[in-house]
Each structure stands twice: as structure tokens, then as C-alpha cells.
Write a protein that holds these residues in place. Structure first.
Motif, PDB file in Angstrom:
ATOM      1  N   HIS A  26       0.807  -1.216   0.000  1.00  8.84           N
ATOM      2  CA  HIS A  26       0.000   0.000   0.000  1.00  8.84           C
ATOM      3  C   HIS A  26       0.846   1.274   0.000  1.00  8.84           C
ATOM      4  O   HIS A  26       0.599   2.191  -0.787  1.00  8.84           O
ATOM      5  N   PHE A  27       1.845   1.324   0.877  1.00 10.10           N
ATOM      6  CA  PHE A  27       2.592   2.570   1.035  1.00 10.10           C
ATOM      7  C   PHE A  27       3.745   2.716   0.042  1.00 10.10           C
ATOM      8  O   PHE A  27       4.064   3.839  -0.364  1.00 10.10           O
ATOM      9  N   VAL A  28       4.364   1.619  -0.349  1.00 10.78           N
ATOM     10  CA  VAL A  28       5.515   1.718  -1.252  1.00 10.78           C
ATOM     11  C   VAL A  28       5.080   1.654  -2.711  1.00 10.78           C
ATOM     12  O   VAL A  28       5.439   2.516  -3.515  1.00 10.78           O
ATOM     13  N   PHE A  29       4.307   0.654  -3.065  1.00 15.97           N
ATOM     14  CA  PHE A  29       3.993   0.427  -4.468  1.00 15.97           C
ATOM     15  C   PHE A  29       2.709   1.123  -4.929  1.00 15.97           C
ATOM     16  O   PHE A  29       2.530   1.338  -6.124  1.00 15.97           O
ATOM     17  N   ARG A  30       1.831   1.442  -3.992  1.00 17.11           N
ATOM     18  CA  ARG A  30       0.616   2.166  -4.385  1.00 17.11           C
ATOM     19  C   ARG A  30       0.611   3.594  -3.843  1.00 17.11           C
ATOM     20  O   ARG A  30      -0.387   4.307  -3.966  1.00 17.11           O
TER      21      ARG A  30
ATOM     22  N   ARG B  66      -5.855  -9.283 -13.864  1.00 19.94           N
ATOM     23  CA  ARG B  66      -5.651  -7.848 -13.656  1.00 19.94           C
ATOM     24  C   ARG B  66      -5.061  -7.556 -12.275  1.00 19.94           C
ATOM     25  O   ARG B  66      -4.761  -6.409 -11.959  1.00 19.94           O
ATOM     26  N   LEU B  67      -4.925  -8.589 -11.460  1.00 24.82           N
ATOM     27  CA  LEU B  67      -4.424  -8.434 -10.098  1.00 24.82           C
ATOM     28  C   LEU B  67      -2.949  -8.797 -10.022  1.00 24.82           C
ATOM     29  O   LEU B  67      -2.422  -9.489 -10.899  1.00 24.82           O
ATOM     30  N   PRO B  68      -2.240  -8.355  -8.964  1.00 24.35           N
ATOM     31  CA  PRO B  68      -0.849  -8.784  -8.785  1.00 24.35           C
ATOM     32  C   PRO B  68      -0.749 -10.304  -8.739  1.00 24.35           C
ATOM     33  O   PRO B  68      -1.653 -10.985  -8.243  1.00 24.35           O
ATOM     34  N   VAL B  69       0.339 -10.835  -9.248  1.00 20.87           N
ATOM     35  CA  VAL B  69       0.522 -12.282  -9.293  1.00 20.87           C
ATOM     36  C   VAL B  69       0.503 -12.877  -7.888  1.00 20.87           C
ATOM     37  O   VAL B  69      -0.068 -13.949  -7.653  1.00 20.87           O
ATOM     38  N   GLY B  70       1.132 -12.190  -6.950  1.00 19.39           N
ATOM     39  CA  GLY B  70       1.133 -12.664  -5.563  1.00 19.39           C
ATOM     40  C   GLY B  70       2.322 -13.520  -5.192  1.00 19.39           C
ATOM     41  O   GLY B  70       2.493 -13.888  -4.032  1.00 19.39           O
ATOM     42  N   LEU B  71       3.163 -13.848  -6.169  1.00 15.63           N
ATOM     43  CA  LEU B  71       4.308 -14.707  -5.893  1.00 15.63           C
ATOM     44  C   LEU B  71       5.295 -14.020  -4.946  1.00 15.63           C
ATOM     45  O   LEU B  71       5.858 -14.663  -4.048  1.00 15.63           O
ATOM     46  N   ALA B  72       5.494 -12.733  -5.133  1.00 15.41           N
ATOM     47  CA  ALA B  72       6.414 -11.992  -4.266  1.00 15.41           C
ATOM     48  C   ALA B  72       5.931 -12.013  -2.823  1.00 15.41           C
ATOM     49  O   ALA B  72       6.728 -12.192  -1.890  1.00 15.41           O
TER      50      ALA B  72
ATOM     51  N   SER C  47       7.898  -5.191 -12.294  1.00 13.30           N
ATOM     52  CA  SER C  47       8.593  -4.822 -13.529  1.00 13.30           C
ATOM     53  C   SER C  47       8.391  -5.864 -14.611  1.00 13.30           C
ATOM     54  O   SER C  47       8.378  -5.535 -15.802  1.00 13.30           O
ATOM     55  N   TRP C  48       8.227  -7.130 -14.226  1.00 16.54           N
ATOM     56  CA  TRP C  48       8.018  -8.186 -15.204  1.00 16.54           C
ATOM     57  C   TRP C  48       6.570  -8.294 -15.681  1.00 16.54           C
ATOM     58  O   TRP C  48       6.320  -8.524 -16.849  1.00 16.54           O
ATOM     59  N   THR C  49       5.641  -8.128 -14.766  1.00 14.92           N
ATOM     60  CA  THR C  49       4.233  -8.344 -15.098  1.00 14.92           C
ATOM     61  C   THR C  49       3.471  -7.054 -15.342  1.00 14.92           C
ATOM     62  O   THR C  49       2.404  -7.064 -15.958  1.00 14.92           O
ATOM     63  N   GLY C  50       3.984  -5.936 -14.836  1.00 16.97           N
ATOM     64  CA  GLY C  50       3.297  -4.662 -14.990  1.00 16.97           C
ATOM     65  C   GLY C  50       2.104  -4.502 -14.061  1.00 16.97           C
ATOM     66  O   GLY C  50       1.341  -3.540 -14.191  1.00 16.97           O
ATOM     67  N   ARG C  51       1.943  -5.400 -13.106  1.00 19.55           N
ATOM     68  CA  ARG C  51       0.831  -5.288 -12.153  1.00 19.55           C
ATOM     69  C   ARG C  51       1.216  -5.837 -10.790  1.00 19.55           C
ATOM     70  O   ARG C  51       2.215  -6.483 -10.622  1.00 19.55           O
TER      71      ARG C  51
END
Length: 304
Positions: free
Chosen positions: A218-222, A239-245, A300-304
Motif C-alpha cells: 500500500h505505502f511503497v507500491f501504491r 488484472r491483479l498482482p501475481v502474488g508470488l512476491a 517490472s516483469w508483469t506490470g501489475r
């Protein structure tokens, strides 16, 4: 459930006030039973923090009551003050009654060497006779107020993992969670306090790592911008973040949590070195760093 949660605290407050009125004359400034060390303080702080941090997974559901016009600061203060007042009040009550119990024979017998909180409460209220037993029963019946939200979130969490889980009726997950809860309750009934602390600490370990990952997103990436969340994408996985990270950061956090924990059933090598239970702060630090790095790569890889 929200209505129940908003009302169930009332009998508890009445009971606590009555307990203070009856037991106040027995309060003493008890000396420590053992030398206070930094390790003991850290371990206690970890346990206390776990009881509050564990609510973080449930707060999104309460968000439906938040006005869109309310500022983030206002929501934060309401939430923080609400949790703080409720927690600190009960913690203080527990400390003062437990510390005074050795000086009151009936309390000490009910407390059973610190392993029977219900017995201590019953002993404190025993001078009231039947009314005291009634208040003890009310207090016991309020315990589901902590279990019910967990069972509810158990179901809603599974339903967000994938479309398959969403097709299963929510009550099925509640039944499954109850099937898990009952055996744990039966086993822990004879050693309630020790079991409670062990389970609570486990919840604190994983929920603290979870909270850090959410805050980083929320605070860093959004950039603390709520408009960056597209509500129409909630059920569109592509359309959502992959979630792997997030998943990898979560498991990496446990790589430091396990050797840093200090529990009755296991004490890690880092905790044995004299640090005390630093599982929560260590896990939070690792989750923060790993999530920051991996989420940057993922985005950077997925754009989301």
C-alpha cells in the motif's frame, strides 16, 4: 456477526467492574517472582503484541462501515485507540489479579499455579454466590466473540484464493474450521493458559508478516493512493498482482521467525542466545526487505 461483536463486550465490562469492586481490597504491590530480564520483557511483549496484531486479517471486513469521506488519519486513530484501550485495560486487570492471587488462598487455589484463568475469575466472584456463577458463565460465553471472526475469515480467505474455492458455500468452511477448533479446545482445556499462549504466539508470527506485506504494497507500491485499487478487478485474476512476491516474502519471514521464537514446545537458537522471543520483529524486518525486492521485480516483469 457484526451486531454480535458490537454488543458482546457489555457483559464483560460489567463483570470486570464487579470483580474490581469485590477484589479491590485484596490488591497488593507484589514483588517480581523472578528477576526481570530483557529477554523476559521481549518475550512478554511479543505475546501481548500477538493478541492485537492477530486482528489485522479481520479489519478489511469492517471497512464496509467506513465512510469514503473519512480521512485515513481518522480511521487509523479510531482503530488504534479502540484496540489499545480494550487491550491495555484487560491486560492491566489480568496482571493485578494474577499478582494478588498468591495472597488470597481461594484465589490461589482457583488459579492453580497460573494455569486456570477461569478458576481465578470464579474464585474472585464466589462471594456473590449464584450471581457470581452467572457472571462467570456470561464471561465464558463471550469467548466465541474471538472465535467467530476467525471462523468467518477462514471462509472468506479461502474464497479469495481462486474461483474453485468461491464455489463452495461459506458455511462449509465454517464447519471445517469448527472441526479443527473442537479437538484443539479439548486438548487445551486442561492446560488452557499454556495452550492459549502457544496458539496466540503462532498467530502473531504469521499475521505480523502478513501485515508488513500488505503495508509495503500500500505505502511503497501504491503510494498510499486508494484510487490505485480498481474495485472492478477484484475477481479478475489477470488484472491483479501475481502474488508470488508476497508468498515468497511470507515464507522467507519464517526462515528467521523459527530460530528466533521462544515457546514452551520449542526455543530457537537465536532466542536461546539470550535475546528472548524476537520472532515478530525479526520476521517483520525480513518480510519487509524481501517483499520490497521481490515485488519490485514482479511488478517490472508483469506490470501489475
Amino acid at each position: 456477526m457484526h451486531w454480535y461483536e458490537s454488543a458482546v463486550w457489555i457483559p464483560n465490562v460489567i463483570t470486570f467492574i464487579v470483580m474490581l469492586g469485590i477484589g479491590g481490597k485484596h490488591f497488593v504491590n507484589a514483588p517480581p517472582s523472578a528477576p526481570v530480564t530483557a529477554s523476559n520483557v521481549i518475550t512478554f511483549a511479543t505475546t501481548a503484541a500477538s493478541s492485537v496484531i492477530s486482528w489485522c486479517t479481520m479489519t478489511p471486513d469492517a471497512g464496509v462501515y467506513h465512510s469514503k469521506k473519512a480521512s485515513s488519519l481518522r480511521i487509523f486513530l479510531y482503530t488504534y485507540i479502540g484496540l489499545f484501550i480494550a487491550s491495555i485495560t484487560v491486560h492491566f486487570l489480568g496482571v493485578i489479579f494474577a499478582a494478588s492471587a498468591p495472597n488470597v488462598p481461594t484465589w490461589e487455589a482457583g488459579f492453580d499455579n497460573g494455569n486456570n484463568i477461569g478458576g481465578l475469575i470464579n474464585a474472585i466472584l464466589s462471594p456473590l454466590g449464584g450471581f457470581g456463577k452467572f457472571l462467570t458463565a456470561l464471561l465464558a460465553l463471550s469467548i466465541p466473540s474471538a472465535c467467530a471472526p476467525t471462523m468467518y475469515i477462514f471462509g472468506s480467505s479461502f474464497m479469495t484464493i481462486g474461483s474453485f474455492f468461491a464455489k463452495v458455500p461459506r458455511y462449509v468452511y465454517v464447519i471445517i474450521s469448527e472441526a479443527i477448533l473442537i479437538p484443539v479446545a479439548i486438548v487445551g482445556a486442561t492446560q488452557f493458559y499454556a495452550t492459549f499462549v502457544d496458539v496466540l504466539s503462532l498467530i502473531g508470527y504469521w499475521s505480523s508478516a502478513f501485515a508488513v506485506i500488505v503495508l509495503v504494497e500500500h505505502f511503497v507500491f501504491r503510494k498510499n493512493d486508494f484510487s490505485s485499487y480498481k474495485m472492478e478487478d477484484w475477481n479478475q485474476p489477470r488484472r491483479l498482482p501475481v502474488g508470488l512476491a508476497a508468498v515468497l516474502a511470507f515464507f522467507c519471514a519464517f526462515g528467521i521467525i523459527i530460530p528466533s521464537m521462544s515457546q514452551v514446545w520449542y526455543t530457537g537458537p537465536i532466542a536461546k542466545a539470550g535475546t528472548g522471543d524476537i520472532g515478530i520483529p525479526a520476521g517483520c524486518a525480513v518480510a519487509f526487505v524481501v517483499c520490497l525486492v521481490l515485488r519490485s521485480i514482479e511488478k517490472s516483469w508483469t506490470g501489475r
